[in-house]
Design a protein around this motif. Structure first.
Motif, mmCIF file in Angstrom:
data_model
loop_
_atom_site.group_PDB
_atom_site.id
_atom_site.type_symbol
_atom_site.label_atom_id
_atom_site.label_comp_id
_atom_site.label_asym_id
_atom_site.label_seq_id
_atom_site.Cartn_x
_atom_site.Cartn_y
_atom_site.Cartn_z
ATOM 1 N N TRP A 35 0.827 -1.206 0.000
ATOM 2 C CA TRP A 35 0.000 0.000 0.000
ATOM 3 C C TRP A 35 0.862 1.257 0.000
ATOM 4 O O TRP A 35 0.583 2.211 -0.728
ATOM 5 C CB TRP A 35 -0.926 -0.013 1.212
ATOM 6 C CG TRP A 35 -1.800 1.194 1.270
ATOM 7 C CD1 TRP A 35 -2.924 1.420 0.558
ATOM 8 C CD2 TRP A 35 -1.594 2.351 2.088
ATOM 9 N NE1 TRP A 35 -3.441 2.653 0.880
ATOM 10 C CE2 TRP A 35 -2.651 3.240 1.809
ATOM 11 C CE3 TRP A 35 -0.631 2.709 3.017
ATOM 12 C CZ2 TRP A 35 -2.744 4.470 2.442
ATOM 13 C CZ3 TRP A 35 -0.734 3.928 3.647
ATOM 14 C CH2 TRP A 35 -1.776 4.796 3.355
ATOM 15 N N LEU A 36 1.918 1.272 0.815
ATOM 16 C CA LEU A 36 2.797 2.442 0.852
ATOM 17 C C LEU A 36 3.509 2.650 -0.477
ATOM 18 O O LEU A 36 3.661 3.789 -0.929
ATOM 19 C CB LEU A 36 3.819 2.298 1.986
ATOM 20 C CG LEU A 36 3.282 2.527 3.387
ATOM 21 C CD1 LEU A 36 4.360 2.206 4.422
ATOM 22 C CD2 LEU A 36 2.783 3.944 3.553
ATOM 23 N N LEU A 40 3.146 5.993 -2.714
ATOM 24 C CA LEU A 40 4.287 6.844 -3.054
ATOM 25 C C LEU A 40 4.585 6.871 -4.540
ATOM 26 O O LEU A 40 5.101 7.864 -5.045
ATOM 27 C CB LEU A 40 5.531 6.365 -2.289
ATOM 28 C CG LEU A 40 5.462 6.517 -0.777
ATOM 29 C CD1 LEU A 40 6.680 5.879 -0.124
ATOM 30 C CD2 LEU A 40 5.349 7.973 -0.386
#
Length: 56
Positions: A35-36, A40
């Motif tokens: 998810w990160l 990003l």
């Protein structure tokens, strides 16, 4: 004999639960990293700005 079997069954259940909880923690960490990375490395719009990360 029955108390020994109950203790062994309890130990087996606790071992299985501990393994399942450990596996769920690893799955949660992997999903968080994915998810990160998606958060990003998301693309930009035509105007060069990044879209909002929320949907509403």
């Amino acid at each position: 004999m029955v108390p020994i079997l109950l203790v062994l069954l309890l130990a087996l259940l606790l071992f299985g639960a501990g393994f399942a909880v450990q596996a769920l923690w690893w799955i949660a960490v992997i999903v968080l990293v994915i998810w990160l990375l998606g958060f990003l490395m998301r693309g930009t719009t035509v105007s060069g700005t990044r879209p909002r990360w929320y949907r509403w």
